[in-house]
Design a protein around this motif. Sequence first.
Motif, mmCIF file in Angstrom:
data_model
loop_
_atom_site.group_PDB
_atom_site.id
_atom_site.type_symbol
_atom_site.label_atom_id
_atom_site.label_comp_id
_atom_site.label_asym_id
_atom_site.label_seq_id
_atom_site.Cartn_x
_atom_site.Cartn_y
_atom_site.Cartn_z
ATOM 1 N N UNK A 353 4.484 86.021 34.751
ATOM 2 C CA UNK A 353 4.054 86.001 33.352
ATOM 3 C C UNK A 353 2.550 86.255 33.247
ATOM 4 N N UNK A 354 1.800 85.673 34.169
ATOM 5 C CA UNK A 354 0.351 85.867 34.162
ATOM 6 C C UNK A 354 -0.004 87.342 34.361
ATOM 7 N N UNK A 355 0.635 87.975 35.331
ATOM 8 C CA UNK A 355 0.362 89.395 35.596
ATOM 9 C C UNK A 355 0.700 90.256 34.378
ATOM 10 N N UNK A 356 1.832 89.948 33.750
ATOM 11 C CA UNK A 356 2.245 90.725 32.574
ATOM 12 C C UNK A 356 1.238 90.575 31.437
ATOM 13 N N UNK A 357 0.817 89.341 31.178
ATOM 14 C CA UNK A 357 -0.132 89.111 30.080
ATOM 15 C C UNK A 357 -1.490 89.740 30.389
ATOM 16 N N UNK A 358 -1.917 89.697 31.646
ATOM 17 C CA UNK A 358 -3.167 90.352 32.029
ATOM 18 C C UNK A 358 -3.123 91.850 31.712
ATOM 19 N N UNK A 359 -2.005 92.477 32.019
ATOM 20 C CA UNK A 359 -1.888 93.907 31.762
ATOM 21 C C UNK A 359 -1.905 94.205 30.268
ATOM 22 N N UNK A 360 -1.197 93.386 29.501
ATOM 23 C CA UNK A 360 -1.197 93.544 28.041
ATOM 24 C C UNK A 360 -2.624 93.460 27.499
ATOM 25 N N UNK A 361 -3.373 92.474 27.998
ATOM 26 C CA UNK A 361 -4.744 92.268 27.516
ATOM 27 C C UNK A 361 -5.666 93.422 27.914
ATOM 28 N N UNK A 362 -5.490 93.953 29.120
ATOM 29 C CA UNK A 362 -6.308 95.083 29.555
ATOM 30 C C UNK A 362 -6.051 96.312 28.692
ATOM 31 N N UNK A 363 -4.780 96.559 28.363
ATOM 32 C CA UNK A 363 -4.435 97.702 27.515
ATOM 33 C C UNK A 363 -5.064 97.556 26.128
ATOM 34 N N UNK A 364 -5.001 96.344 25.589
ATOM 35 C CA UNK A 364 -5.576 96.075 24.278
ATOM 36 C C UNK A 364 -7.090 96.267 24.303
ATOM 37 N N UNK A 365 -7.723 95.764 25.374
ATOM 38 C CA UNK A 365 -9.177 95.816 25.478
ATOM 39 C C UNK A 365 -9.682 97.255 25.461
ATOM 40 N N UNK A 366 -9.057 98.116 26.250
ATOM 41 C CA UNK A 366 -9.516 99.501 26.316
ATOM 42 C C UNK A 366 -9.246 100.241 25.009
ATOM 43 N N UNK A 367 -8.111 99.925 24.373
ATOM 44 C CA UNK A 367 -7.793 100.567 23.092
ATOM 45 C C UNK A 367 -8.842 100.224 22.044
ATOM 46 N N UNK A 368 -9.238 98.940 21.981
ATOM 47 C CA UNK A 368 -10.214 98.523 20.979
ATOM 48 C C UNK A 368 -11.614 99.039 21.319
ATOM 49 N N UNK A 369 -11.929 99.138 22.615
ATOM 50 C CA UNK A 369 -13.251 99.617 23.020
ATOM 51 C C UNK A 369 -13.455 101.079 22.645
ATOM 52 N N UNK A 370 -12.413 101.887 22.811
ATOM 53 C CA UNK A 370 -12.542 103.318 22.514
ATOM 54 C C UNK A 370 -12.912 103.558 21.053
ATOM 55 N N UNK A 371 -12.524 102.618 20.177
ATOM 56 C CA UNK A 371 -12.839 102.760 18.758
ATOM 57 C C UNK A 371 -14.331 102.572 18.477
ATOM 58 N N UNK A 372 -15.044 101.967 19.431
ATOM 59 C CA UNK A 372 -16.473 101.712 19.237
ATOM 60 C C UNK A 372 -17.349 102.884 19.671
ATOM 61 N N UNK A 373 -16.787 103.850 20.383
ATOM 62 C CA UNK A 373 -17.588 104.981 20.863
ATOM 63 C C UNK A 373 -18.112 105.769 19.655
ATOM 64 N N UNK A 374 -19.402 106.029 19.642
ATOM 65 C CA UNK A 374 -20.048 106.687 18.512
ATOM 66 C C UNK A 374 -20.698 105.728 17.541
ATOM 67 N N UNK A 375 -20.457 104.406 17.745
ATOM 68 C CA UNK A 375 -21.063 103.394 16.862
ATOM 69 C C UNK A 375 -22.580 103.435 16.960
ATOM 70 N N UNK A 376 -23.249 103.360 15.804
ATOM 71 C CA UNK A 376 -24.702 103.294 15.761
ATOM 72 C C UNK A 376 -25.109 102.024 15.026
ATOM 73 N N UNK A 377 -26.064 101.339 15.574
ATOM 74 C CA UNK A 377 -26.522 100.129 14.914
ATOM 75 C C UNK A 377 -27.554 99.388 15.738
#
Length: 431
Positions: A353-377
Amino acid sequence: MKITILNFGCSSNQASAEVMASVVNESEHDLIDNPNIADVIILNTCTVKATTEKKILHKIRQFGCDGKQVIVTGCMPQVQKNDIFAANRNAHLLGINAIDELTQLIDKVKIYQDNKKDKSIEVFNNSSTTILNTNRIRYNSNIHICPISQGCNYECAYCIVRNARGSLKSSDPEMILDDIKKALNDGCREIWITSQDTGQYGDDIGYSLPALLEEICSIPIDFKVRVGMMNPFSIKEHQDKLVEVFHNDKIYKLIHLPIQSASNRILASMNRKNTIEDVNEILSAFKSNFKDLTFFTDVIVGFPGENDKDFEITVNWIKQHMPDKVNISRYTPRPGTQASSFRNLDSRTIVDRSKHLHQVCEDIKMESKEKMIGWKGEVFVSMPAKINGFMARTPSYKPVIIKQAKLIPGNKYVVEISDAVPGYFIAEVIQ
């Protein structure tokens, strides 16, 4: 004597280690970073997780076998004296409220060493003490860690911290403000508000976290505030006022809100005093006010009684709310806790269960990070990066590495994010 301090655990422990470093530095002894050539090793311990406990006990044993004098402080001496002495019968113990007696303890240890006397020294203080307004050697000269309280008034079934730290003891707000002003005068420009649960602050003295944050933000100096972990059940009644004070530009738009599980059945078994609906309400209030909110949470995988459905509920909740960071712990029973008598799940189930949740979290993290590319502030430069350049934070505390060499911690710069890697964003200064 040559003395090395090794620190484990939370930011409150880090603050204590900084104070102990100053105490040693102001004594006749030498503070060094290399344990291999040290005469005395001070281990500032954490016992929240069994994995950390095992690592520390190994070091206690190994340093003793190497002929080092070992002083054990932090949470472990409060609740696990027998385990410490089983690892090293000559280890010395310093209670969490006895840091101001560290110099006297070291002097006694030196006498024992000079006389080749094998005997343990124990120094405990039952009264609550504070490390506010004391000298420190900070791990980062720009960051001040301010412990606003100690202990907890709740009894989650899995948690050993209440046993180690006792019930809630909030520091006087004026002492906290003086401590922060002193740090700002020292040149710090980032203040970390911390405790075992910052959301409980003031419950025992008729005060509250929102009121304290308002006072802190009124200090007429330009600086940033990071608010530490808050349990959902400890901030429910302060939710609206907390959201209001978070609008202040000095406060990072970051909330660390542990869910531990999204299954109400498991939350009840854990003796958590909230439902997942309470968490959803708090999150909704913060996200509707702060569109770029950063959200951290904690999850315990494999708590006794957790079935496949309970785990699936948690996984689906994580997918829906997409936390920026999830601290995942595999459940292990802690001595003296209510859950230590519960029947544990098969360890293979917990690992899977731990391994599965880790993978889910990694996928989410990269998806959300890509949305920040180009951010200015505008970002706030916090410290030199470990590899090269500088670590900075966006207003919502997202980590940004800037590779230019001539930046000043504590200053603000306008940047553009050009790339994202698992641990941080990469940006360039544009103004």
